[in-house]
Design a protein around this motif. Sequence first.
Motif, PDB file in Angstrom:
ATOM      1  N   UNK A 148       0.887  -1.075   0.048  1.00  0.00           N
ATOM      2  CA  UNK A 148      -0.251  -0.111   0.038  1.00  0.00           C
ATOM      3  C   UNK A 148       0.603   1.171  -0.049  1.00  0.00           C
ATOM      4  N   UNK A 149       1.930   1.119   0.536  1.00  0.00           N
ATOM      5  CA  UNK A 149       2.737   2.454   0.787  1.00  0.00           C
ATOM      6  C   UNK A 149       4.348   2.076   1.116  1.00  0.00           C
ATOM      7  N   UNK A 150       5.343   2.708   0.751  1.00  0.00           N
ATOM      8  CA  UNK A 150       6.763   2.550   1.179  1.00  0.00           C
ATOM      9  C   UNK A 150       6.788   2.992   2.620  1.00  0.00           C
ATOM     10  N   UNK A 151       6.982   1.823   3.598  1.00  0.00           N
ATOM     11  CA  UNK A 151       7.180   2.238   5.026  1.00  0.00           C
ATOM     12  C   UNK A 151       8.517   2.266   5.623  1.00  0.00           C
ATOM     13  N   UNK A 152       9.208   1.974   4.497  1.00  0.00           N
ATOM     14  CA  UNK A 152      10.666   1.464   4.991  1.00  0.00           C
ATOM     15  C   UNK A 152      11.639   2.602   4.646  1.00  0.00           C
ATOM     16  N   UNK A 153      12.436   3.288   5.597  1.00  0.00           N
ATOM     17  CA  UNK A 153      13.371   4.354   5.078  1.00  0.00           C
ATOM     18  C   UNK A 153      14.788   3.639   4.554  1.00  0.00           C
ATOM     19  N   UNK A 154      14.962   3.809   3.367  1.00  0.00           N
ATOM     20  CA  UNK A 154      16.147   3.171   2.693  1.00  0.00           C
ATOM     21  C   UNK A 154      17.249   3.396   3.478  1.00  0.00           C
ATOM     22  N   UNK A 155      17.406   4.471   4.100  1.00  0.00           N
ATOM     23  CA  UNK A 155      18.875   4.759   4.883  1.00  0.00           C
ATOM     24  C   UNK A 155      18.807   4.082   5.966  1.00  0.00           C
ATOM     25  N   UNK A 244      -3.381   5.849  -2.245  1.00  0.00           N
ATOM     26  CA  UNK A 244      -3.543   7.080  -1.713  1.00  0.00           C
ATOM     27  C   UNK A 244      -4.166   7.501  -0.355  1.00  0.00           C
ATOM     28  N   UNK A 245      -5.261   6.814   0.008  1.00  0.00           N
ATOM     29  CA  UNK A 245      -5.555   6.839   1.541  1.00  0.00           C
ATOM     30  C   UNK A 245      -4.452   6.356   2.663  1.00  0.00           C
ATOM     31  N   UNK A 246      -3.812   5.489   2.255  1.00  0.00           N
ATOM     32  CA  UNK A 246      -2.740   5.197   3.249  1.00  0.00           C
ATOM     33  C   UNK A 246      -1.575   6.214   3.201  1.00  0.00           C
ATOM     34  N   UNK A 247      -1.306   6.733   1.999  1.00  0.00           N
ATOM     35  CA  UNK A 247      -0.397   7.917   2.034  1.00  0.00           C
ATOM     36  C   UNK A 247      -0.835   8.958   2.722  1.00  0.00           C
ATOM     37  N   UNK A 252      -0.037  12.665   7.570  1.00  0.00           N
ATOM     38  CA  UNK A 252      -1.117  13.235   8.724  1.00  0.00           C
ATOM     39  C   UNK A 252      -0.225  12.878   9.893  1.00  0.00           C
ATOM     40  N   UNK A 253       0.047  11.624   9.987  1.00  0.00           N
ATOM     41  CA  UNK A 253       0.911  11.140  11.235  1.00  0.00           C
ATOM     42  C   UNK A 253       2.340  11.677  11.105  1.00  0.00           C
ATOM     43  N   UNK A 254       3.034  11.650  10.025  1.00  0.00           N
ATOM     44  CA  UNK A 254       4.219  12.312  10.239  1.00  0.00           C
ATOM     45  C   UNK A 254       4.142  13.879  10.699  1.00  0.00           C
TER      46      UNK A 254
END
Length: 266
Positions: A148-155, A244-247, A252-254
Motif C-alpha cells: 500500500x505504501x513505502x514504509x521503510x526508510x532506505x537509509x 492514496x488513502x494510506x499515504x 498526517x501522522x508524520x
Amino acid sequence: MLNDLVSVIMPTHNTGKILSGSIDSILRQTYPHLEILITDDGSTDPCTLDLLKQYEAKDPRVKVCCLDGNYGPAIARNKSIERAQGRYIAFCDSDDLWMPNKLEKQITFMKEKQCALCSSSYLIVDSDNNIIGIYRSPQTITYNMYKRDNKIGCLTAIYDTRMLGKKYYMPIIRKRQDWGLFLNILRTAQKCLAITEPLAYYRKRNNSLSSNKRSLVKYNINIYKQILGFSTIKAYLYFAFLFVPTYFLKTLKLRWDSYRYLAGKK
C-alpha cells in the motif's frame, strides 16, 4: 561472504561537500565490521570526485567505483551490491547521516529477533542539518502493508544475505527503486521488524528525486505493474483506493509526530 561484515551501499552524483558528512557518519560507527561501497554515477563535480579519492586513500574500508556516465541510482547501487563481501547489506545515500550506534543496535536486534530485514525510525533535517521532523516507523511492516505504501526508510534498511541469499537488486527504474527492492524481499521475508528509536538523519532537499510528489505518481503505478505484475487498470485502482488513502494518513501522522517531537525539544 564475511560473517558479521556490513556492506554499506552508497551511490553518489555531484553531492559536493555534504558527502563528507555522510561518509564520516558511517566510518564513526561503534560497530567495527563494515565496508563502504561507493559507486559514483558519473559526477562532473570536482569536489565530489576529489573527496572520493581522499577517503579511499586514507581508509581501506572505503571502496570506490566510478561509472562512465550517469545511469541512475538503481544501477549505481546495484554495482555496489555486486561487489559486497558482507553478510549484511545496508544503504545510506550520500546526503544522509547515521547516528554512531545505528549498525550496532540494528545488527544486535536482527540477531536477537532472527529477522532477515530490519529498519528504524529516523529524523528529518534540512540542508543545514536542523531537525525539522521525525518519521516513526511501525514496529512490524508486512508484505501486505508495504504494497500500500513505502514504509521503510532506505537509509535505515539492512537485510541479511545469509537468510535471504545474495539475489536481491534494485529494479532498473529511475525512481522508487527502493520500494521495488523491499517489495521483492518481503515476498520472501514476509515482514520487516523495525526499531522505533530514530537511528539516522534523512536530509530533505527541494531538488531531490523524492521531493516532487506529483511526478512520483507514474513511478508508483510502474511499481505495481513492473514489480507486482498488475494490469494497468488494477494498478490505477490499487493506487487510487489503497495507496492514496494510506499515504494521506501517513502524511498526517508524520506531521503530528513531528509536531510533538519538536515541541518536546523546546
